[in-house]
Write a protein that holds these residues in place. Sequence first.
Motif, mmCIF file in Angstrom:
data_model
loop_
_atom_site.group_PDB
_atom_site.id
_atom_site.type_symbol
_atom_site.label_atom_id
_atom_site.label_comp_id
_atom_site.label_asym_id
_atom_site.label_seq_id
_atom_site.Cartn_x
_atom_site.Cartn_y
_atom_site.Cartn_z
ATOM 1 N N SER A 20 0.854 -1.188 0.000
ATOM 2 C CA SER A 20 0.000 0.000 0.000
ATOM 3 C C SER A 20 0.888 1.236 0.000
ATOM 4 O O SER A 20 1.765 1.354 0.858
ATOM 5 N N LEU A 21 0.683 2.112 -0.974
ATOM 6 C CA LEU A 21 1.402 3.379 -0.963
ATOM 7 C C LEU A 21 0.458 4.426 -0.383
ATOM 8 O O LEU A 21 -0.585 4.732 -0.971
ATOM 9 N N GLN B 249 7.225 15.203 10.326
ATOM 10 C CA GLN B 249 5.958 15.921 10.561
ATOM 11 C C GLN B 249 5.283 16.340 9.247
ATOM 12 O O GLN B 249 4.181 16.857 9.245
ATOM 13 N N GLU B 250 5.954 16.075 8.104
ATOM 14 C CA GLU B 250 5.365 16.435 6.805
ATOM 15 C C GLU B 250 4.626 15.232 6.211
ATOM 16 O O GLU B 250 4.863 14.099 6.600
ATOM 17 N N ALA B 251 3.760 15.518 5.238
ATOM 18 C CA ALA B 251 3.094 14.421 4.524
ATOM 19 C C ALA B 251 4.117 13.773 3.594
ATOM 20 O O ALA B 251 4.827 14.464 2.870
ATOM 21 N N ALA B 252 4.205 12.458 3.654
ATOM 22 C CA ALA B 252 5.176 11.742 2.817
ATOM 23 C C ALA B 252 4.484 10.531 2.197
ATOM 24 O O ALA B 252 3.361 10.184 2.565
ATOM 25 N N VAL B 253 5.172 9.893 1.252
ATOM 26 C CA VAL B 253 4.639 8.649 0.680
ATOM 27 C C VAL B 253 5.283 7.492 1.438
ATOM 28 O O VAL B 253 6.503 7.331 1.448
ATOM 29 N N TRP B 254 4.442 6.701 2.083
ATOM 30 C CA TRP B 254 4.908 5.534 2.853
ATOM 31 C C TRP B 254 4.478 4.273 2.133
ATOM 32 O O TRP B 254 3.351 4.188 1.640
ATOM 33 N N ARG B 255 5.399 3.320 2.104
ATOM 34 C CA ARG B 255 5.085 2.026 1.499
ATOM 35 C C ARG B 255 4.865 1.046 2.650
ATOM 36 O O ARG B 255 5.765 0.830 3.460
ATOM 37 N N VAL B 256 3.658 0.471 2.726
ATOM 38 C CA VAL B 256 3.345 -0.483 3.794
ATOM 39 C C VAL B 256 3.186 -1.865 3.168
ATOM 40 O O VAL B 256 2.404 -2.038 2.234
ATOM 41 N N TYR C 124 -3.969 11.467 2.389
ATOM 42 C CA TYR C 124 -4.644 11.976 1.197
ATOM 43 C C TYR C 124 -5.088 10.847 0.283
ATOM 44 O O TYR C 124 -6.139 10.912 -0.333
ATOM 45 N N SER C 125 -4.221 9.836 0.145
ATOM 46 C CA SER C 125 -4.568 8.763 -0.793
ATOM 47 C C SER C 125 -3.920 7.449 -0.370
ATOM 48 O O SER C 125 -2.898 7.440 0.308
ATOM 49 N N VAL C 126 -4.556 6.346 -0.783
ATOM 50 C CA VAL C 126 -3.990 5.009 -0.571
ATOM 51 C C VAL C 126 -4.117 4.260 -1.889
ATOM 52 O O VAL C 126 -5.202 4.168 -2.454
#
Length: 465
Positions: free
Chosen positions: A306-307, A360-367, A386-388
Amino acid sequence: AVVGAGIGGSAVAHFLQQHFGPRVQIDVFEKGTVGGRLATISVNKQHYESGAASFHSLSLHMQDFVKQLGLRHRREVVGRSAIFSGEHFVLEETDWYLLNLFRLWWHYGISFLRLQMWVEEVMEKFMRIYKYQAHGYAFSGVEELLYSLGESAFVNMTQRSVAESLLQVGVTQRFIDDVVSAVLRASYGQSAAMPAFAGAMSLAGAQGSLWSVEGGNKLVCSGLLKLTKANVIHATVTSVTLQNTEGKPLYYVEYENEVGNGSDFYDIVVIATPLHLDNSSSSITFEGFDPPIDAAQGSFQPTVVSLVHGYLNSSYFGFPDPKLFPFASILTTDYPNFFCALDNICPVNISANFRRKQPQEAAVWRVQSPKPLLRSQLKTLFRSYYSVQTAEWRAHPVYGSPGTLPRFALHDQLFHLNALEWAASSVEVMAVAAKNVALLAYNRWYQDLDKIDQKDLMHKVKTEL
């Protein structure tokens, strides 16, 4: 005919052309997109890896492809990692190499050194494959290949668990539970009960320097197919039938796509896609073979990537102030985590002024998780998002019940490249399998039987040198 345009299929097309020369005609069938398990997802007009994200520095075939295709290594933006037990961090990396070593030693004694020596010994023997392949030697089965590299020790490593093998060399159970299982979960989504050989290859990736391709790893696949001038046919192969002809066999391949059905005759067929029991889409039927061919192996491990573009909930990890959260990568131990790994990832194109987002910023996380994340689980990991976007992979074989190791050669000139995944599964392992199958096809075509399944190759190669 090559069935599948992932790294295995595109690499075997390249190697077949290398050996048979430019006049060989190669049709590559792909039902999805070129690249297979090398793929990207677009978030906010940037592309991110959703499949295999990085390669080990010892991936010699991959290094070679990148050089030949004029691709570049992507600049690494370093970040620290930690291992999370579900309640607290069991191990935290610092920016100081010596302090990391001291922490490992303080927590686990010399277990990590014993692990390193064990992995290095396996890798050193595995690296012999490149020398054998450079001399044109090939193997018709996975067992023969492993035996030539590490004799019965390697074959046995496919039958016993990582945990058992490591305990035997003096690694503690605590180190296996905390560290080894976290690495295996992140790479294979499986535990230390998986076979030792696949485990060792995965643990090697945790120690080496890793790299990836600028612009996306899948560029290697499309690049190799272009270089080979392979004819890519977007279709699903449904059956391979043996045509009884005098002399060399001829294979009749049937396929279907939106336009309709098609078929053709081939001298050599390479299946470069997993043939596993729980995958109806890979149900290629083999007809006219005596004895009948049943190449299907066990099942594949579902992995969901999941990004998530959003704000990490650092207080879940014990950091109420997000500014103080220092980790870019979190691995997890076996229990009771619903996710295997969590990474703050960079896009596949990194500009010179790129910097990793602050916590503390919005980032793209890979789960990475075994199942799709529930809303409640996303809310646990992220304050808001914002999005998944998700990609579901059958990424690796489910290792477990020790069975017989599969064969590359299903028939005279019919091969199954992915057989090697049942010993270990990675992009480089697929490239090694591709080179082996190309050499096997070539040596069989020209009846050069001295180059197939030779015993005591270490000695032979030394003499040749």
